[in-house]
Design a protein around this motif. Structure first.
Motif, PDB file in Angstrom:
ATOM      1  N   CYS A 128       0.859  -1.190   0.000  1.00  0.00           N
ATOM      2  CA  CYS A 128       0.000   0.000   0.000  1.00  0.00           C
ATOM      3  C   CYS A 128       0.894   1.239   0.000  1.00  0.00           C
ATOM      4  CB  CYS A 128      -0.918  -0.012   1.227  1.00  0.00           C
ATOM      5  SG  CYS A 128      -0.049   0.200   2.805  1.00  0.00           S
ATOM      6  N   PRO A 129       0.331   2.430  -0.200  1.00  0.00           N
ATOM      7  CA  PRO A 129       1.162   3.644  -0.218  1.00  0.00           C
ATOM      8  C   PRO A 129       1.916   3.889   1.086  1.00  0.00           C
ATOM      9  CG  PRO A 129      -0.987   4.096  -1.176  1.00  0.00           C
ATOM     10  CD  PRO A 129      -1.063   2.731  -0.584  1.00  0.00           C
ATOM     11  N   GLU A 130       1.386   3.401   2.211  1.00  0.00           N
ATOM     12  CA  GLU A 130       2.033   3.619   3.503  1.00  0.00           C
ATOM     13  C   GLU A 130       3.393   2.939   3.588  1.00  0.00           C
ATOM     14  OE1 GLU A 130       1.073   5.398   6.204  1.00  0.00           O
ATOM     15  OE2 GLU A 130      -0.613   6.204   5.068  1.00  0.00           O
ATOM     16  N   CYS A 131       3.581   1.853   2.836  1.00  0.00           N
ATOM     17  CA  CYS A 131       4.814   1.062   2.955  1.00  0.00           C
ATOM     18  C   CYS A 131       5.584   1.012   1.634  1.00  0.00           C
ATOM     19  CB  CYS A 131       4.498  -0.347   3.435  1.00  0.00           C
ATOM     20  SG  CYS A 131       3.396  -1.300   2.362  1.00  0.00           S
ATOM     21  N   TYR A 132       5.424   2.015   0.776  1.00  0.00           N
ATOM     22  CA  TYR A 132       6.079   2.044  -0.541  1.00  0.00           C
ATOM     23  C   TYR A 132       5.732   0.793  -1.355  1.00  0.00           C
ATOM     24  CZ  TYR A 132       9.055   6.061   0.678  1.00  0.00           C
ATOM     25  OH  TYR A 132       9.514   7.304   1.015  1.00  0.00           O
ATOM     26  N   ASP A 133       4.528   0.245  -1.107  1.00  0.00           N
ATOM     27  CA  ASP A 133       4.035  -0.914  -1.833  1.00  0.00           C
ATOM     28  C   ASP A 133       4.900  -2.157  -1.590  1.00  0.00           C
ATOM     29  OD1 ASP A 133       1.941  -1.856  -3.476  1.00  0.00           O
ATOM     30  OD2 ASP A 133       3.346  -2.052  -5.143  1.00  0.00           O
ATOM     31  N   SER A 134       5.613  -2.195  -0.462  1.00  0.00           N
ATOM     32  CA  SER A 134       6.505  -3.326  -0.182  1.00  0.00           C
ATOM     33  C   SER A 134       5.855  -4.385   0.689  1.00  0.00           C
ATOM     34  CB  SER A 134       7.773  -2.818   0.520  1.00  0.00           C
ATOM     35  OG  SER A 134       7.462  -2.296   1.809  1.00  0.00           O
ATOM     36  N   GLY A 135       4.819  -4.010   1.436  1.00  0.00           N
ATOM     37  CA  GLY A 135       4.214  -4.943   2.378  1.00  0.00           C
ATOM     38  C   GLY A 135       4.874  -4.924   3.741  1.00  0.00           C
ATOM     39  N   TYR A 136       5.921  -4.095   3.903  1.00  0.00           N
ATOM     40  CA  TYR A 136       6.651  -4.025   5.175  1.00  0.00           C
ATOM     41  C   TYR A 136       6.744  -2.569   5.645  1.00  0.00           C
ATOM     42  CZ  TYR A 136       8.337  -8.658   3.717  1.00  0.00           C
ATOM     43  OH  TYR A 136       8.429  -9.961   3.306  1.00  0.00           O
ATOM     44  N   LYS A 137       6.675  -2.392   6.961  1.00  0.00           N
ATOM     45  CA  LYS A 137       6.877  -1.050   7.532  1.00  0.00           C
ATOM     46  C   LYS A 137       7.474  -1.211   8.925  1.00  0.00           C
ATOM     47  CE  LYS A 137       4.642   3.441   8.190  1.00  0.00           C
ATOM     48  NZ  LYS A 137       5.496   4.148   7.236  1.00  0.00           N
ATOM     49  N   GLY A 138       8.637  -0.606   9.128  1.00  0.00           N
ATOM     50  CA  GLY A 138       9.335  -0.756  10.402  1.00  0.00           C
ATOM     51  C   GLY A 138      10.194  -2.013  10.406  1.00  0.00           C
ATOM     52  N   ARG A 139      11.043  -2.118  11.418  1.00  0.00           N
ATOM     53  CA  ARG A 139      11.920  -3.288  11.528  1.00  0.00           C
ATOM     54  C   ARG A 139      11.936  -3.824  12.957  1.00  0.00           C
ATOM     55  NH1 ARG A 139      17.565  -2.026   8.524  1.00  0.00           N
ATOM     56  NH2 ARG A 139      17.365   0.001   9.536  1.00  0.00           N
ATOM     57  N   VAL A 140      12.299  -5.080  13.074  1.00  0.00           N
ATOM     58  CA  VAL A 140      12.402  -5.736  14.371  1.00  0.00           C
ATOM     59  C   VAL A 140      13.685  -6.562  14.369  1.00  0.00           C
ATOM     60  CG1 VAL A 140      11.095  -7.778  13.641  1.00  0.00           C
ATOM     61  CG2 VAL A 140      11.130  -7.133  16.062  1.00  0.00           C
ATOM     62  N   GLY A 141      14.278  -6.740  15.530  1.00  0.00           N
ATOM     63  CA  GLY A 141      15.562  -7.431  15.616  1.00  0.00           C
ATOM     64  C   GLY A 141      15.419  -8.926  15.830  1.00  0.00           C
ATOM     65  N   LEU A 142      16.363  -9.687  15.258  1.00  0.00           N
ATOM     66  CA  LEU A 142      16.547 -11.103  15.580  1.00  0.00           C
ATOM     67  C   LEU A 142      17.837 -11.197  16.383  1.00  0.00           C
ATOM     68  CD1 LEU A 142      15.801 -12.839  12.144  1.00  0.00           C
ATOM     69  CD2 LEU A 142      14.192 -12.312  13.988  1.00  0.00           C
ATOM     70  N   TYR A 143      17.773 -11.797  17.559  1.00  0.00           N
ATOM     71  CA  TYR A 143      18.921 -11.793  18.462  1.00  0.00           C
ATOM     72  C   TYR A 143      19.325 -13.214  18.846  1.00  0.00           C
ATOM     73  CZ  TYR A 143      17.639  -6.896  18.944  1.00  0.00           C
ATOM     74  OH  TYR A 143      17.335  -5.584  18.677  1.00  0.00           O
ATOM     75  N   GLU A 144      20.634 -13.409  18.913  1.00  0.00           N
ATOM     76  CA  GLU A 144      21.212 -14.679  19.350  1.00  0.00           C
ATOM     77  C   GLU A 144      22.175 -14.359  20.493  1.00  0.00           C
ATOM     78  OE1 GLU A 144      24.658 -17.636  17.610  1.00  0.00           O
ATOM     79  OE2 GLU A 144      23.175 -16.843  16.212  1.00  0.00           O
ATOM     80  N   LEU A 145      21.803 -14.752  21.704  1.00  0.00           N
ATOM     81  CA  LEU A 145      22.609 -14.426  22.886  1.00  0.00           C
ATOM     82  C   LEU A 145      23.444 -15.633  23.304  1.00  0.00           C
ATOM     83  CD1 LEU A 145      23.450 -12.600  25.207  1.00  0.00           C
ATOM     84  CD2 LEU A 145      21.413 -13.362  26.459  1.00  0.00           C
ATOM     85  N   LEU A 146      24.743 -15.418  23.378  1.00  0.00           N
ATOM     86  CA  LEU A 146      25.678 -16.460  23.817  1.00  0.00           C
ATOM     87  C   LEU A 146      26.248 -16.056  25.177  1.00  0.00           C
ATOM     88  CD1 LEU A 146      27.560 -18.898  23.494  1.00  0.00           C
ATOM     89  CD2 LEU A 146      29.077 -17.450  22.127  1.00  0.00           C
ATOM     90  N   GLU A 147      25.885 -16.788  26.217  1.00  0.00           N
ATOM     91  CA  GLU A 147      26.443 -16.554  27.545  1.00  0.00           C
ATOM     92  C   GLU A 147      27.667 -17.444  27.741  1.00  0.00           C
ATOM     93  OE1 GLU A 147      23.614 -15.855  30.928  1.00  0.00           O
ATOM     94  OE2 GLU A 147      22.199 -16.804  29.539  1.00  0.00           O
ATOM     95  N   VAL A 148      28.714 -16.864  28.259  1.00  0.00           N
ATOM     96  CA  VAL A 148      29.941 -17.629  28.489  1.00  0.00           C
ATOM     97  C   VAL A 148      29.816 -18.332  29.841  1.00  0.00           C
ATOM     98  CG1 VAL A 148      32.449 -17.533  28.680  1.00  0.00           C
ATOM     99  CG2 VAL A 148      31.266 -15.988  27.105  1.00  0.00           C
ATOM    100  N   THR A 149      29.473 -19.622  29.794  1.00  0.00           N
ATOM    101  CA  THR A 149      29.329 -20.446  30.996  1.00  0.00           C
ATOM    102  C   THR A 149      30.666 -21.092  31.351  1.00  0.00           C
ATOM    103  OG1 THR A 149      28.722 -22.361  29.656  1.00  0.00           O
ATOM    104  CG2 THR A 149      26.925 -20.911  30.395  1.00  0.00           C
ATOM    105  N   ASP A 150      30.687 -21.809  32.472  1.00  0.00           N
ATOM    106  CA  ASP A 150      31.910 -22.511  32.881  1.00  0.00           C
ATOM    107  C   ASP A 150      32.334 -23.530  31.825  1.00  0.00           C
ATOM    108  OD1 ASP A 150      31.889 -21.041  35.177  1.00  0.00           O
ATOM    109  OD2 ASP A 150      30.947 -22.590  36.404  1.00  0.00           O
ATOM    110  N   ASP A 151      31.339 -24.232  31.239  1.00  0.00           N
ATOM    111  CA  ASP A 151      31.648 -25.235  30.210  1.00  0.00           C
ATOM    112  C   ASP A 151      32.268 -24.578  28.977  1.00  0.00           C
ATOM    113  OD1 ASP A 151      30.684 -27.208  31.823  1.00  0.00           O
ATOM    114  OD2 ASP A 151      28.697 -27.290  30.864  1.00  0.00           O
ATOM    115  N   LEU A 152      31.702 -23.416  28.575  1.00  0.00           N
ATOM    116  CA  LEU A 152      32.235 -22.738  27.389  1.00  0.00           C
ATOM    117  C   LEU A 152      33.618 -22.157  27.680  1.00  0.00           C
ATOM    118  CD1 LEU A 152      31.829 -21.876  24.497  1.00  0.00           C
ATOM    119  CD2 LEU A 152      30.568 -19.864  25.299  1.00  0.00           C
ATOM    120  N   GLU A 153      33.851 -21.698  28.915  1.00  0.00           N
ATOM    121  CA  GLU A 153      35.184 -21.214  29.279  1.00  0.00           C
ATOM    122  C   GLU A 153      36.225 -22.308  29.080  1.00  0.00           C
ATOM    123  OE1 GLU A 153      35.673 -19.396  33.076  1.00  0.00           O
ATOM    124  OE2 GLU A 153      33.916 -18.094  32.849  1.00  0.00           O
ATOM    125  N   ALA A 154      35.872 -23.528  29.467  1.00  0.00           N
ATOM    126  CA  ALA A 154      36.795 -24.653  29.322  1.00  0.00           C
ATOM    127  C   ALA A 154      37.097 -24.920  27.850  1.00  0.00           C
ATOM    128  CB  ALA A 154      36.207 -25.900  29.972  1.00  0.00           C
TER     129      ALA A 154
END
Length: 570
Positions: free
Chosen positions: A494-520
């Motif tokens: 539609c005209p609101e989204c430049y005819d793309s079907g998308y408006k605005g953005r949202v993040g995809l996140y991958e969190l890696l916590e350094v645990t004792d096992d990963l430290e090893a």
């Protein structure tokens, strides 16, 4: 030319009364105004606020069996534009779209102006087939496709007067109203209209680039470039000169790249524009980075983290010391995540220092410093001196080399919380990047507390959002077969989204916590595959999994997630 007689349509007032869009009292008022002004009834009911233009066009479309469309890019053939003079197109608010043999498809917002259709048939020698669209879309198409003279006042007239002010660098708060300069040069009007429209459309960048036969202006909105205007190529030097004047640069220098800053005030708020020019074979290309704090999400709760990831990230931020890295390619929102984290941590009880290149957004209570490599003020130099300033939290804009990495790690090991970014594709790669820089494994395992990898995907436009049932192959692939009523969403454009079907953005996140096992694991100087194997065995969630969750929640689409992460062709 002999034309086919057109059937006499019903009166517009009768149609609107039948549909319940107009009351008898409103119809009487509109007819009274029509007698006084001579304007068409359709124009009057819209101006009086009785009927919306879309509702009016829908009624006319059904009654007269004329298609109702969105006038968008791809529907207009530039080769047929000159078949109707610009003056006629603007006078009658019509737009030639394309030609099929002896038929000319013509966009109009007033199909009852039969004399216009007849005149166009006589002028072109073609059979005119009208289609309905909004008058504002026709105005935009005329400005864009006809080019020609810079008739900026007509276009700028759609914006509020005094909406944008240029902030002169000397003195800093000496505002100069752009509308006062408009009479001096239409180029000034054009430049400021382009800037103002970009800010209002929430564009992140403005591209002004010469082509062989025209000047093209594009906006980057939600990570995608859209062409919004073309002008005659001969206007290019004047536009470039105007922008250089605004950025206090040398307008005579056209052989070397130049960087500068433009500051404007729009609707009471300050907006920074980062100017960059690059000489090319067709002339200088200009890119303006739009830094509008209004569009920056500084609330960590609104970035799009899942509840589990958000909780873990907040826990990491509450650590009194350690190194937290944010990774991802350019334009993935790393700096925004850092700013949101700093905003979450910001307190009068803490000394927060940032080292940035450049400082994009100013924050209260935070001591922000800008890198200036031309005078030797580099990341390592500022970071060393920062540690003598009694900091609690240090944000380093980017770890680019071994020296910066070593100082950041030493700072995290001596009681400071350090936040920074790295250019890697995922969170495990951040560990191997530090190892490749020559950082000792025992230092990484001791200092690193967590890594966030991220991407930005476009969200579905809420104005044109539609639901659909996914095919069986999708249900089987993602284990959704038992949910027979599952519906996913997409945008129809539609005209609101430049005819793309998308408006605005949202993040995809991958969190890696350094645990004792990963430290090893890190202490063994592992390869990237060894780290990934360990994370897979421990059930680590990645961006693909997060993307699929966003699809199921009807926030985005398979196509958009596939563009950002390795999801595979769907």
């Amino acid at each position: 030319m002999i034309t086919t007689a057109r059937p006499k349509p019903k009166r517009l007032g009768e149609l609107l009364l039948e549909k319940g869009l107009l009351t008898e009292e409103q119809c009487r008022q509109a007819l009274d105004f029509q007698k006084k002004t001579g304007k068409r009834l359709g124009q009057l009911v819209i101006e009086l606020g009785f009927v919306k233009e879309e509702e009016l066009l829908n009624v006319l479309s059904k009654q007269m069996a004329i298609p109702h469309i969105w006038l968008r890019k791809g529907l207009i053939d530039p080769k047929v534009i000159n078949i109707i003079p610009r003056e006629k197109a603007r006078l009658y608010k019509i737009m030639p779209m394309f030609r099929i043999k002896n038929n000319l498809i013509l966009a109009t917002s007033d199909p009852q102006a039969i004399f216009v259709l007849d005149e166009m048939e006589e002028m072109t020698g073609l059979t005119v087939q009208p289609v309905l669209t909004r008058s504002s879309d026709i105005d935009k198409a005329i400005d864009e496709y006809y080019g020609g003279d810079v008739e900026i006042p007509d276009y700028v007239g759609t914006f509020d007067e005094g909406a944008l002010h240029l902030v002169e660098s000397q003195p800093l708060y000496d505002f100069q109203k752009i509308e006062e300069m408009a009479e001096g040069s239409p180029i000034i009007n054009l430049v400021n209209m382009v800037i103002l429209k970009a800010i209002r459309d929430k564009a992140s960048d403005i591209h002004i680039e010469p082509d062989k036969k025209k000047l093209r202006i594009r906006y980057r909105v939600d990570g995608i470039l859209y062409e919004v205007m073309t002008q005659k190529l001969e206007f290019h030097p004047a536009i470039v000169s105007r922008l250089k004047v605004m950025a206090n640069l040398d307008i005579a220098e056209r052989r070397l790249p130049q960087d500068g800053r433009i500051q404007v005030v729009v609707e009471g708020r300050s907006v920074d524009l980062r100017f960059s020019s690059m000489p090319g074979i067709l002339g200088e290309k200009i890119v303006l980075r739009v830094l509008d704090k209004k569009n920056v999400i500084l609330d960590i709760n609104q970035l799009g983290f899942s509840e589990e990831t958000l909780s873990s990230f907040k826990t990491l931020l509450k650590h009194p010391y350690g190194l937290i890295l944010v990774t991802g390619p350019t334009g993935s929102g790393k700096t925004t995540t850092l700013y949101a984290a700093i905003s979450y941590l910001n307190s009068i009880e803490k000394n927060i220092v940032t080292i940035e290149d450049p400082v994009e957004y100013q924050m209260e209570i935070v001591n922000q410093n800008q890198v200036k490599e031309s005078i030797g003020l580099t990341f390592p130099v500022i970071l060393r001196h920062t540690l003598r300033q009694d900091p609690d939290i240090v944000m380093v804009g980017e770890i680019r080399d071994k020296e910066t990495a070593e100082i950041a790690i030493q700072a995290s090991l001596t009681g400071h919380l350090v936040l920074s970014t790295l250019h890697t594709n995922d969170s495990p790669s951040a560990i191997t990047r530090l190892l490749d820089m020559g950082i000792e494994p025992y230092l990484i395992s001791s200092a690193l507390t967590g890594v966030i990898a991220q991407r930005l995907v476009r969200a579905i436009c809420q104005k044109c959002r539609t639901l659909y049932y996914p095919p069986k192959a999708i249900l089987d692939r993602y284990g959704w077969s038992e949910d027979k009523r599952l519906q996913l969403a997409k945008g129809s454009g539609c005209p609101e989204c430049y005819d793309s079907g998308y408006k605005g953005r949202v993040g995809l996140y991958e969190l890696l916590e350094v645990t004792d096992d990963l430290e090893a694991v890190i202490l063994k100087n592992p390869s990237l595959e060894e780290i990934r194997r360990h994370l897979k065995d421990t059930g680590h969630s990645n961006m693909e999994i997060e993307g699929v969750k966003k699809i199921r929640e009807q926030i985005t689409t398979f196509e958009e997630v596939s563009r950002a992460v390795t999801l595979g062709a769907i």
